[in-house]
Design a protein around this motif. Structure first.
Motif, PDB file in Angstrom:
ATOM      1  N   LYS A  53       0.798  -1.327  -0.035  1.00 46.60           N
ATOM      2  CA  LYS A  53      -0.145  -0.154  -0.038  1.00 46.60           C
ATOM      3  C   LYS A  53       0.929   1.406   0.211  1.00 46.60           C
ATOM      4  N   LEU A  54       2.001   1.081   0.452  1.00 47.51           N
ATOM      5  CA  LEU A  54       3.103   2.142   0.690  1.00 47.51           C
ATOM      6  C   LEU A  54       3.771   2.468  -0.402  1.00 47.51           C
ATOM      7  N   GLY A  55       3.837   1.329  -1.465  1.00 50.26           N
ATOM      8  CA  GLY A  55       4.496   1.342  -2.880  1.00 50.26           C
ATOM      9  C   GLY A  55       5.756   0.676  -2.846  1.00 50.26           C
ATOM     10  N   GLY A  56       5.992  -0.199  -1.568  1.00 47.41           N
ATOM     11  CA  GLY A  56       7.073  -1.022  -1.463  1.00 47.41           C
ATOM     12  C   GLY A  56       7.040  -2.095  -2.201  1.00 47.41           C
ATOM     13  N   THR A  57       8.061  -3.092  -2.135  1.00 46.58           N
ATOM     14  CA  THR A  57       7.929  -4.244  -2.665  1.00 46.58           C
ATOM     15  C   THR A  57       8.379  -5.111  -1.122  1.00 46.58           C
ATOM     16  N   THR A  58       7.662  -6.405  -1.301  1.00 48.57           N
ATOM     17  CA  THR A  58       7.832  -7.234  -0.012  1.00 48.57           C
ATOM     18  C   THR A  58       9.047  -8.140  -0.251  1.00 48.57           C
ATOM     19  N   LEU A  59       9.128  -9.187   0.729  1.00 47.42           N
ATOM     20  CA  LEU A  59      10.158 -10.244   0.752  1.00 47.42           C
ATOM     21  C   LEU A  59       9.457 -11.311  -0.415  1.00 47.42           C
ATOM     22  N   ARG A  60      10.491 -11.741  -1.250  1.00 45.47           N
ATOM     23  CA  ARG A  60      10.045 -12.637  -2.403  1.00 45.47           C
ATOM     24  C   ARG A  60      10.310 -14.447  -2.271  1.00 45.47           C
ATOM     25  N   SER A  61      11.028 -14.621  -1.197  1.00 46.36           N
ATOM     26  CA  SER A  61      11.442 -15.906  -1.415  1.00 46.36           C
ATOM     27  C   SER A  61      12.005 -16.387   0.065  1.00 46.36           C
ATOM     28  N   ILE A  62      12.218 -17.768   0.145  1.00 41.90           N
ATOM     29  CA  ILE A  62      12.763 -18.172   1.485  1.00 41.90           C
ATOM     30  C   ILE A  62      14.143 -17.636   1.641  1.00 41.90           C
ATOM     31  N   GLY A  63      15.114 -17.521   0.480  1.00 40.74           N
ATOM     32  CA  GLY A  63      16.183 -17.141   0.562  1.00 40.74           C
ATOM     33  C   GLY A  63      16.240 -15.503   0.900  1.00 40.74           C
ATOM     34  N   HIS A  64      15.102 -14.967   0.455  1.00 40.77           N
ATOM     35  CA  HIS A  64      15.162 -13.508   0.908  1.00 40.77           C
ATOM     36  C   HIS A  64      14.748 -13.312   2.555  1.00 40.77           C
ATOM     37  N   ILE A  65      13.972 -14.297   2.842  1.00 42.23           N
ATOM     38  CA  ILE A  65      13.674 -14.154   4.232  1.00 42.23           C
ATOM     39  C   ILE A  65      14.935 -14.428   5.109  1.00 42.23           C
ATOM     40  N   ALA A  66      15.533 -15.610   4.760  1.00 42.49           N
ATOM     41  CA  ALA A  66      17.015 -15.948   5.295  1.00 42.49           C
ATOM     42  C   ALA A  66      18.028 -15.109   5.554  1.00 42.49           C
ATOM     43  N   ARG A  67      18.096 -14.321   4.485  1.00 38.91           N
ATOM     44  CA  ARG A  67      19.179 -13.115   4.346  1.00 38.91           C
ATOM     45  C   ARG A  67      18.598 -11.774   5.326  1.00 38.91           C
ATOM     46  N   THR A  68      17.336 -11.796   5.391  1.00 37.71           N
ATOM     47  CA  THR A  68      16.889 -10.531   6.131  1.00 37.71           C
ATOM     48  C   THR A  68      16.535 -10.824   7.702  1.00 37.71           C
ATOM     49  N   GLN A  69      16.025 -11.998   7.948  1.00 41.55           N
ATOM     50  CA  GLN A  69      15.505 -12.411   9.456  1.00 41.55           C
ATOM     51  C   GLN A  69      16.668 -12.346  10.382  1.00 41.55           C
ATOM     52  N   ARG A  70      16.124 -11.648  11.760  1.00 40.51           N
ATOM     53  CA  ARG A  70      17.072 -11.292  12.892  1.00 40.51           C
ATOM     54  C   ARG A  70      16.735 -12.415  13.958  1.00 40.51           C
ATOM     55  N   VAL A  71      15.566 -13.188  13.872  1.00 42.75           N
ATOM     56  CA  VAL A  71      15.220 -14.277  14.555  1.00 42.75           C
ATOM     57  C   VAL A  71      16.218 -15.616  14.268  1.00 42.75           C
ATOM     58  N   LEU A  72      16.843 -15.951  15.378  1.00 37.87           N
ATOM     59  CA  LEU A  72      17.876 -16.999  15.078  1.00 37.87           C
ATOM     60  C   LEU A  72      17.058 -18.440  15.064  1.00 37.87           C
ATOM     61  N   ASP A  73      17.515 -18.948  14.004  1.00 42.71           N
ATOM     62  CA  ASP A  73      16.925 -20.417  13.941  1.00 42.71           C
ATOM     63  C   ASP A  73      17.521 -21.462  14.893  1.00 42.71           C
ATOM     64  N   ASN A  74      16.767 -22.533  15.270  1.00 44.87           N
ATOM     65  CA  ASN A  74      17.201 -23.618  16.159  1.00 44.87           C
ATOM     66  C   ASN A  74      16.935 -24.880  15.331  1.00 44.87           C
ATOM     67  N   ASP A  75      17.953 -25.505  14.958  1.00 47.92           N
ATOM     68  CA  ASP A  75      18.068 -26.669  14.225  1.00 47.92           C
ATOM     69  C   ASP A  75      18.479 -28.032  15.088  1.00 47.92           C
ATOM     70  N   ALA A  76      18.409 -27.864  16.276  1.00 46.52           N
ATOM     71  CA  ALA A  76      18.983 -28.884  17.291  1.00 46.52           C
ATOM     72  C   ALA A  76      17.993 -30.142  16.855  1.00 46.52           C
ATOM     73  N   GLY A  77      18.714 -31.163  17.008  1.00 51.42           N
ATOM     74  CA  GLY A  77      18.000 -32.489  17.148  1.00 51.42           C
ATOM     75  C   GLY A  77      16.871 -32.575  18.349  1.00 51.42           C
ATOM     76  N   TYR A  78      17.099 -32.008  19.397  1.00 54.70           N
ATOM     77  CA  TYR A  78      16.503 -32.101  20.563  1.00 54.70           C
ATOM     78  C   TYR A  78      16.582 -30.933  21.436  1.00 54.70           C
ATOM     79  N   VAL A  79      15.528 -30.405  21.885  1.00 56.03           N
ATOM     80  CA  VAL A  79      15.526 -29.390  22.619  1.00 56.03           C
ATOM     81  C   VAL A  79      14.557 -29.681  23.850  1.00 56.03           C
ATOM     82  N   GLU A  80      15.039 -29.225  25.046  1.00 56.61           N
ATOM     83  CA  GLU A  80      14.435 -29.506  26.455  1.00 56.61           C
ATOM     84  C   GLU A  80      13.087 -28.644  26.187  1.00 56.61           C
ATOM     85  N   PRO A  81      11.676 -29.150  26.492  1.00 48.30           N
ATOM     86  CA  PRO A  81      10.730 -28.178  26.663  1.00 48.30           C
ATOM     87  C   PRO A  81      10.796 -26.954  27.044  1.00 48.30           C
ATOM     88  N   LEU A  82      11.150 -27.013  28.308  1.00 51.42           N
ATOM     89  CA  LEU A  82      11.292 -25.613  29.019  1.00 51.42           C
ATOM     90  C   LEU A  82      12.329 -24.622  28.437  1.00 51.42           C
TER      91      LEU A  82
END
Length: 176
Positions: A89-118
């Motif tokens: 609506k503001l005239g901008g363009t949005t993210l376009r792909s998973i790769g774009h998200i990965a290059r932009t995100q600031r939330v760290l991924d957690n790819d561990a095989g097991y994480v304790e519930p707490l």
């Protein structure tokens, strides 16, 4: 023996601009779109992380935590389309792909095989707390450019994010 499938060629890039009329200055639209694209990448990253922990939850509180994270993931995902549409609506363009998200995100991924519930709950609590702070930063950009509509959406998302943080905190408290 059959021939290997030919590689698909990417579609030619469009050169026509995606102009959208707005009374905001072009610099304002650019600044706000940039801030909101960062938020959009974080929303997708936090959504997937929350679903990851939802899918891999285990232990004596499985049902409660599983349902909590499913509810929270739905709420996070519900932010994505309004953010993207606001950017457009503001005239901008949005993210376009998973790769774009990965290059932009600031939330760290957690790819561990097991994480304790707490530990899952604690990590998501911190991610949501950081998201609230980043939403406030985006709100400041909107305030600077007098973009009341985007700021108004952000205010609701801050409240929802603080609620998620609170629920994750309370769910992970030790008895005592």
């Amino acid at each position: 023996m059959s021939k290997p499938a030919a590689k698909r060629k990417p579609a030619p890039r469009r050169t026509a601009p995606l102009d959208t009329p707005s009374d905001l200055a072009s610099g304002a639209a650019k600044d706000i779109a940039a801030a909101m694209n960062l938020m959009l990448a974080d929303v997708f990253a936090l959504y997937l992380k929350t679903k990851n922990f939802h899918w891999h939850m285990s232990g004596p509180h499985f049902r409660d935590y599983h349902l909590l994270l499913d509810e929270q993931a739905d709420q996070i995902y519900a932010m994505a389309d309004p953010i993207a549409e606001r950017i457009r609506k503001l005239g901008g363009t949005t993210l376009r792909s998973i790769g774009h998200i990965a290059r932009t995100q600031r939330v760290l991924d957690n790819d561990a095989g097991y994480v304790e519930p707490l530990d899952m709950l604690a990590e998501l609590r911190e991610d949501n707390k950081e998201m609230a702070a980043r939403l406030r930063e985006a709100h400041n950009v909107c305030d600077e450019h007098r973009d009341i509509a985007t700021a108004s959406l952000i205010e609701v998302w801050i409240d929802e994010t603080e609620r998620r943080t609170w629920f994750l905190f309370e769910a992970s408290r030790k008895r005592g």
